[in-house]
Design an enzyme around this catalytic site. Structure first.
Site, PDB file in Angstrom:
ATOM      1  N   HIS A  23     -27.957  42.368  17.708  1.00  0.00           N
ATOM      2  CA  HIS A  23     -26.673  43.018  17.987  1.00  0.00           C
ATOM      3  C   HIS A  23     -25.603  42.724  16.929  1.00  0.00           C
ATOM      4  O   HIS A  23     -24.503  42.251  17.204  1.00  0.00           O
ATOM      5  CB  HIS A  23     -26.180  42.806  19.420  1.00  0.00           C
ATOM      6  N   HIS A  78     -29.353  33.189  32.756  1.00  0.00           N
ATOM      7  CA  HIS A  78     -28.409  34.104  32.093  1.00  0.00           C
ATOM      8  C   HIS A  78     -29.046  35.494  32.110  1.00  0.00           C
ATOM      9  O   HIS A  78     -30.252  35.621  31.927  1.00  0.00           O
ATOM     10  CB  HIS A  78     -28.223  33.567  30.663  1.00  0.00           C
ATOM     11  N   GLU A  80     -28.504  38.226  30.128  1.00  0.00           N
ATOM     12  CA  GLU A  80     -28.578  39.080  28.934  1.00  0.00           C
ATOM     13  C   GLU A  80     -30.037  39.498  28.694  1.00  0.00           C
ATOM     14  O   GLU A  80     -30.961  38.703  28.886  1.00  0.00           O
ATOM     15  CB  GLU A  80     -27.993  38.360  27.704  1.00  0.00           C
ATOM     16  N   ASP A  82     -32.111  39.743  26.354  1.00  0.00           N
ATOM     17  CA  ASP A  82     -33.086  38.990  25.549  1.00  0.00           C
ATOM     18  C   ASP A  82     -33.785  37.924  26.393  1.00  0.00           C
ATOM     19  O   ASP A  82     -34.838  37.421  26.006  1.00  0.00           O
ATOM     20  CB  ASP A  82     -32.442  38.361  24.300  1.00  0.00           C
ATOM     21  N   HIS A 144     -22.338  31.966  26.852  1.00  0.00           N
ATOM     22  CA  HIS A 144     -21.225  32.735  26.346  1.00  0.00           C
ATOM     23  C   HIS A 144     -20.911  33.970  27.209  1.00  0.00           C
ATOM     24  O   HIS A 144     -20.123  34.832  26.793  1.00  0.00           O
ATOM     25  CB  HIS A 144     -21.514  33.183  24.905  1.00  0.00           C
ATOM     26  N   ASP A 163     -28.529  29.665  26.020  1.00  0.00           N
ATOM     27  CA  ASP A 163     -28.058  29.996  24.667  1.00  0.00           C
ATOM     28  C   ASP A 163     -27.446  28.794  23.933  1.00  0.00           C
ATOM     29  O   ASP A 163     -27.476  28.737  22.692  1.00  0.00           O
ATOM     30  CB  ASP A 163     -27.015  31.116  24.727  1.00  0.00           C
ATOM     31  N   TYR A 191     -25.532  30.269  14.375  1.00  0.00           N
ATOM     32  CA  TYR A 191     -25.610  30.756  15.762  1.00  0.00           C
ATOM     33  C   TYR A 191     -24.298  30.456  16.484  1.00  0.00           C
ATOM     34  O   TYR A 191     -23.726  31.322  17.162  1.00  0.00           O
ATOM     35  CB  TYR A 191     -26.783  30.051  16.456  1.00  0.00           C
ATOM     36  N   HIS A 222     -33.298  29.913  22.402  1.00  0.00           N
ATOM     37  CA  HIS A 222     -33.654  30.453  21.080  1.00  0.00           C
ATOM     38  C   HIS A 222     -33.937  29.291  20.126  1.00  0.00           C
ATOM     39  O   HIS A 222     -33.215  28.290  20.114  1.00  0.00           O
ATOM     40  CB  HIS A 222     -32.503  31.262  20.478  1.00  0.00           C
TER      41      HIS A 222
END
Ligand code: FEO
Length: 398
Positions: A23, A78, A80, A82, A144, A163, A191, A222
């Protein structure tokens, strides 16, 4: 493929070797989507899932370790995509109960049809007993996203940090000590700057909330798992959350017919002195991801643009918009650039600096058509202002 963190706790995620755009973030070293299978004597939990395109890989890894039918819970730290892109398929394949906080449940219901799912809603302090080991949840809002949460296994001292503490690195070694530490730290910094710099205050709060935990391993969502260099990454985060500056000056610009380019180089000359690191970037040759990372620990920054169509040039506008969104704190600097008949470009740059709460060291430095010797001398003097400010920053820093 799976990798063992400790007996009964395995990485079962996916490695995305070829992704180069996440993104808008340039992921030059690829990334991973980490999921972890935690087996107790009674129950088994999968922590997070992976990007949708890697669903088959996740399911094969889980099957290899425990068999899909053995999974009782899927913890979504989370929402999101991904980390949730393969959630629906994983729930269908395992019949597991989703464990998530209320905010995550709400976001997941917007992304997916969750109507048939078994869902257990948890909040900070709640625990999931797996038999002999457990997972305790801590919500870390705005690290985040509003729903962000971490899971902690006290029996093994493992923090599944989602994250936080992540890095976009694809590598064959799953642990920090199996990779070049300088690369891992640089990617962790990149990051931080590009994903979470905006949220320094909530992250500081989250670090406080996690401060009482004994942490032997940090397993992020990640990149590599931290087991050998935990003090280093915690120390780095404590600097990054404050945007703590080093004696470092940046000159970042776009040029049209080399006038702004000439000014930039003279500013660099004025800023260059012993004890101050100075870096010059033409935005045409540098991705915004790198520039945001450089901003994190810079003390003073000059941004330059000539005037095009009564405003600033488009590439520097994109960089400034991106960096303004990340809200770096405590920076000083000024705007500069050339013009033909109205100095609208440098003025527009100055407006960005005001919006970012820069300590503005001087009015926009401008040159009509081509910088004269007098303007070039002013550039060197302005560069010295940047160096003066940078020298006020401590030498040591992350
Ligand atoms: Fe890696 Fe916010 O998802």
């Amino acid at each position: 493929m799976h990798v063992t963190l400790t007996e009964g706790i395995n990485w079962v995620g996916a490695i995305d070797w070829t992704i180069r755009d996440f993104h808008g973030y340039h992921t030059g070293r690829g990334s991973t989507y980490n999921a972890y299978l935690v087996q107790g004597t009674e129950k088994t939990a999968l922590i997070d899932t992976v990007k949708r395109t890697y669903t088959n890989s996740l399911l094969a890894n889980v099957d290899e370790v425990a068999g899909l039918g053995a999974v009782d819970y899927i913890v979504a730290n989370h929402a999101e995509p991904d980390h949730s892109g393969s959630l629906a398929a994983a729930i269908e394949a395992t019949g597991a109960t989703l464990v998530a906080n209320e905010k995550t449940v709400g976001i997941l219901a917007a992304y997916y049809d969750t109507s048939g799912w078994e869902i257990e809603v948890v909040a900070t302090g709640d625990s999931l007993d797996l038999g002999g080991r457990s997972l305790t949840f801590v919500q870390v809002p705005m690290v985040h996203w509003p729903d962000s949460m971490v899971s902690y296994c006290p029996e093994e001292k493992i923090l599944f940090s989602n994250d936080a503490f992540g890095q976009h690195i694809a590598s064959s070694g799953r642990f920090d000590d199996e990779n070049d530490l300088s690369v891992v730290m640089q990617e962790a910094k990149t990051y931080y700057a590009n994903i979470v710099m905006l949220y320094g205050r909530p992250i500081a709060k989250a670090l406080d909330a996690l401060g009482g935990l004994e942490i032997g391993t940090i397993a992020p969502a990640h990149g590599v798992v931290w087991r050998a260099h935990i003090p280093e990454i915690l120390d780095a985060y404590s600097n990054w959350v404050q945007c703590r500056a080093r004696p470092k000056v940046l000159v970042i610009y776009e040029s049209m017919w080399h006038s702004t380019d000439c000014m930039a180089h003279e500013i660099v000359k004025g800023a260059t002195r012993e004890g101050v690191e100075v870096k010059l970037f033409d935005v045409g040759g540098t991705h915004r991801t790198e520039l945001a990372t450089e901003m994190l620990d810079a003390a003073a920054v000059a941004f330059g643009s000539p005037t095009l169509n009564m405003t600033l040039m488009p590439d520097i506008a994109g960089v400034l918009t991106y960096i303004k969104g990340l809200a770096p704190k405590g920076k000083a600097g000024f705007a500069f650039g050339s013009y033909g008949w109205a100095p609208s470009g440098p003025k527009a740059v100055n407006e960005y600096l005001e919006a970012m709460d820069f300590d503005i060291l001087r009015e926009p430095l401008t040159a009509q058509w081509k910088p004269s010797e007098d303007v070039l001398a002013q550039c060197r003097e302005a560069g010295a202002l940047l160096a003066d400010r940078a020298q006020e920053a401590p030498q040591a820093g992350a």
